[in-house]
Design an enzyme around this catalytic site. Structure first.
Site, PDB file in Angstrom:
ATOM      1  N   CYS A   1       0.930  -1.318   0.052  1.00 54.88           N
ATOM      2  CA  CYS A   1      -0.019   0.058   0.016  1.00 54.88           C
ATOM      3  C   CYS A   1       0.897   1.291  -0.019  1.00 54.88           C
ATOM      4  O   CYS A   1       1.829   1.455   0.729  1.00 54.88           O
ATOM      5  CB  CYS A   1      -0.843  -0.057   1.179  1.00 54.88           C
ATOM      6  SG  CYS A   1      -2.042   1.322   1.258  1.00 54.88           S
TER       7      CYS A   1
ATOM      8  N   CYS B   1       0.685   4.723   6.720  1.00 54.90           N
ATOM      9  CA  CYS B   1       0.017   4.546   8.313  1.00 54.90           C
ATOM     10  C   CYS B   1       1.082   3.971   9.089  1.00 54.90           C
ATOM     11  O   CYS B   1       1.384   2.836   8.769  1.00 54.90           O
ATOM     12  CB  CYS B   1      -1.215   3.942   8.076  1.00 54.90           C
ATOM     13  SG  CYS B   1      -2.230   4.246   6.845  1.00 54.90           S
TER      14      CYS B   1
ATOM     15  N   CYS C   1       0.606   0.157  10.048  1.00 55.37           N
ATOM     16  CA  CYS C   1       0.217  -0.730   9.333  1.00 55.37           C
ATOM     17  C   CYS C   1       1.178  -1.909   8.847  1.00 55.37           C
ATOM     18  O   CYS C   1       1.921  -1.332   8.149  1.00 55.37           O
ATOM     19  CB  CYS C   1      -0.624  -0.393   8.428  1.00 55.37           C
ATOM     20  SG  CYS C   1      -1.474  -1.604   7.343  1.00 55.37           S
TER      21      CYS C   1
ATOM     22  N   CYS D   1     -16.544  -8.645   6.049  1.00 59.08           N
ATOM     23  CA  CYS D   1     -16.015  -7.513   5.813  1.00 59.08           C
ATOM     24  C   CYS D   1     -14.643  -7.769   4.840  1.00 59.08           C
ATOM     25  O   CYS D   1     -13.782  -8.507   5.339  1.00 59.08           O
ATOM     26  CB  CYS D   1     -15.419  -6.877   7.119  1.00 59.08           C
ATOM     27  SG  CYS D   1     -16.545  -6.786   8.386  1.00 59.08           S
TER      28      CYS D   1
ATOM     29  N   CYS E   1     -19.486  -5.478   4.176  1.00 59.32           N
ATOM     30  CA  CYS E   1     -18.633  -4.491   4.520  1.00 59.32           C
ATOM     31  C   CYS E   1     -17.310  -4.371   3.471  1.00 59.32           C
ATOM     32  O   CYS E   1     -16.683  -5.378   3.102  1.00 59.32           O
ATOM     33  CB  CYS E   1     -18.327  -4.460   5.875  1.00 59.32           C
ATOM     34  SG  CYS E   1     -17.272  -2.967   6.445  1.00 59.32           S
TER      35      CYS E   1
ATOM     36  N   CYS F   1     -18.885   2.569   8.824  1.00 53.64           N
ATOM     37  CA  CYS F   1     -18.130   1.894  10.137  1.00 53.64           C
ATOM     38  C   CYS F   1     -16.877   2.746  10.157  1.00 53.64           C
ATOM     39  O   CYS F   1     -16.204   2.873   9.305  1.00 53.64           O
ATOM     40  CB  CYS F   1     -17.878   0.482   9.627  1.00 53.64           C
ATOM     41  SG  CYS F   1     -16.714  -0.417  10.663  1.00 53.64           S
TER      42      CYS F   1
ATOM     43  N   ARG G   1     -17.478  -2.008  18.335  1.00 52.62           N
ATOM     44  CA  ARG G   1     -16.892  -3.242  17.997  1.00 52.62           C
ATOM     45  C   ARG G   1     -15.454  -3.455  18.745  1.00 52.62           C
ATOM     46  O   ARG G   1     -14.642  -2.616  18.517  1.00 52.62           O
ATOM     47  CB  ARG G   1     -16.617  -3.329  16.412  1.00 52.62           C
ATOM     48  CG  ARG G   1     -15.952  -4.838  16.056  1.00 52.62           C
ATOM     49  CD  ARG G   1     -15.942  -5.169  14.616  1.00 52.62           C
ATOM     50  NE  ARG G   1     -17.049  -4.996  14.111  1.00 52.62           N
ATOM     51  CZ  ARG G   1     -17.372  -4.206  12.947  1.00 52.62           C
ATOM     52  NH1 ARG G   1     -16.615  -3.631  12.378  1.00 52.62           N
ATOM     53  NH2 ARG G   1     -18.592  -4.171  12.686  1.00 52.62           N
TER      54      ARG G   1
END
Ligand code: SAM
Ligand code: DTB
Ligand code: SF4
Length: 334
Positions: free
Chosen positions: A55, A59, A62, A99, A130, A190, A268
Site C-alpha cells: 500500500c 500509516c 500498518c 468485511c 462491508c 463503520c 466493535r
C-alpha cells in the site's frame, strides 16, 4: 437525529466521562447499553484481506504499508470466486457480516466490476457486506451503494491533532471527505480507530469526540487495540518502550466512553483481542462492546480463533447476535 443521540458533545464532557471513577463509568455505560441493545448478544463479523500489502500510504501502525518492513507479501486483488468461497465458510461458521479489506489508497475504476460482483455474491448468501478500500470518489461510493453494499469502513484512527504524526500521506480532512461520500450514497458508516499507539488521554478524548460529533454517528465503531508489528513505525516504537503499552483499564474506559457518547452504534472490539486477557475482554463487553471479529486471522494479523471465542462466550453467557435485515441509512433517516 433522534431523541437519544447527541452530536453536540463537548470535549470537556467526553473528558469528564473518561475521568469518572471506573465503577461509575461502567454503571453509566451499562445503563446506556441496556437501554438500546440486546443484553448478552454479540455480533460476529469476519474479515478477509482481498488485496494485501504494497500500500502506498504510510500509516505508522500498518503491516501492509509499502513504507514498512514487515515482511507482508503484496498480492493482487483476489479472484471473485475465491472471495465468495471464503464468505460461504464464514457464513457456515455463524458470521453475520463479511468485511472485505484492500490495501489501497483508493480503488481504481478498473477494479470496480470485481468489487461489485463480490458485494452482490456475499449479499446473495444472506450476509451483510462491508468493504474497506481506502478513499472513494462520490461516483465510486454510489456504485458500491447501487451494488447493495451495507457498510463502508473508513477509520479516523486517532484524534485530529495526532493524525499527522501517525499518517503523512493523507489528511484527517480527506478521511472526512470519503465518509461524506459514503453517507451521501446511503451506505452505513463503520468508523473508529486504534487505541494504544502511544497516544495521550487527551488524544483518546479527541478521538471519541470527533466520532460523537459527526453529523450522524457511525453505525459501527471499531475500537482496535494496536497490534504491534515489527518493521512498522509504531510496532518498533512500542517494542523499544514497553511502558508505553496501553493500560487495560484505560482501554476499557475508551470502550465505555464510546458506548455512552454513541448509544445506538455497534461498538466493535476489533483488533488486538489475541493478546488481551479474557478478563479485559469481559470488561469490554460489560462496557458496551457488542461486536467482534471471528476466526483466527484479521487482515494480516492473528485473531483468537472460533473455539477460544466459543469457550469465552460460554464462560460469560454471551450469545451470537442473530442476523437481521441490514438497516439502510436512507430508511433509518427521519
Ligand atoms: N486501506 C484501507 C484504509 O486504511 O482505509 C483499509 C484497510 S486498513 C488495514 C483498516 C483499519 O485497520 C485501519 O484504519 C486501522 O484502524 C486498522 N489497523 C490496521 N493495522 C492495524 C494494527 N496493526 N493494529 C490495530 N489496527 C490496525
Ligand atoms: C477495523 O477497524 N479493524 C479491522 C477492519 N476495520 C478492517 C482491521 C484490523 C486490522 C488489524 C491488523 C491486520 O490484520 O493487519
Ligand atoms: Fe494502506 Fe490501509 Fe494499511 Fe494505511 S491502513 S497502509 S491505507 S492498508
Amino acid at each position: 437525529m433522534d431523541a437519544v443521540t447527541r452530536n453536540d458533545w463537548t470535549r470537556d464532557e467526553i473528558a469528564a466521562l473518561f475521568d469518572l471513577p471506573f465503577d461509575e463509568l461502567m454503571w453509566h455505560a451499562q445503563g446506556v447499553h441496556r437501554a438500546h441493545h440486546a443484553v448478552g448478544e454479540v455480533q460476529l463479523c469476519t474479515l478477509l484481506s482481498i488485496k494485501t500489502g504494497g500500500c502506498p500510504e504510510d500509516c505508522g501502525y500498518c503491516s501492509q504499508s509499502a513504507h514498512a518492513d514487515s515482511g507482508v507479501k503484496a498480492t493482487k486483488l483476489m479472484d471473485v470466486r475465491a472471495v465468495l468461497q471464503r464468505a460461504a465458510e464464514a457464513r457456515d461458521a455463524g458470521s453475520q457480516r463479511f468485511c472485505m479489506g484492500a490495501a489501497w489508497r483508493n480503488p481504481k475504476d478498473r477494479d470496480m466490476d470485481a468489487i461489485v460482483s463480490m458485494i452482490e455474491g456475499v449479499r446473495e448468501m444472506g450476509m451483510e457486506t462491508c468493504m474497506t478500500l481506502g478513499m472513494l470518489t462520490p461516483a465510486q461510493a454510489q456504485r458500491l451503494a447501487d451494488a447493495g453494499l451495507d457498510y463502508y469502513n473508513h477509520n479516523i484512527d486517532t484524534s485530529p491533532e495526532r493524525y499527522g504524526e501517525v499518517i503523512t500521506t493523507r489528511s484527517f480532512g480527506e478521511r472526512l471527505e470519503t465518509l461524506e461520500h459514503v453517507r451521501s450514497a446511503g451506505i452505513n458508516v463503520c468508523c473508529g480507530g486504534i487505541v494504544g499507539m502511544g497516544e495521550t488521554r487527551e488524544d483518546r478524548v479527541g478521538f471519541v469526540h470527533a466520532l460523537a460529533t459527526m453529523p450522524r454517528h457511525p453505525e459501527s465503531v471499531p475500537v482496535n487495540a494496536l497490534v504491534p508489528v515489527k518493521g512498522t513505525v509504531l510496532g518498533d516504537m512500542l517494542a523499544d518502550a514497553p511502558l508505553a503499552k496501553i493500560d487495560d483499564i484505560e482501554f476499557v474506559r475508551t470502550v465505555a466512553v464510546a458506548r455512552i457518547a454513541m448509544p445506538l452504534s455497534m461498538v466493535r472490539l476489533s483488533a488486538g483481542r489475541e493478546s488481551m486477557s479474557e478478563a479485559t475482554q469481559a470488561l469490554c463487553f460489560m462496557a458496551g462492546a457488542n461486536s467482534i471479529f471471528t476466526g483466527d486471522k484479521l487482515l494480516t494479523a492473528g485473531n483468537r480463533g472460533d473455539s477460544a471465542d466459543a469457550n469465552l462466550f460460554a464462560k460469560l453467557g454471551l450469545k451470537p447476535m442473530l442476523a437481521e435485515e441490514p438497516m439502510r441509512v436512507c430508511e433509518a433517516a427521519e
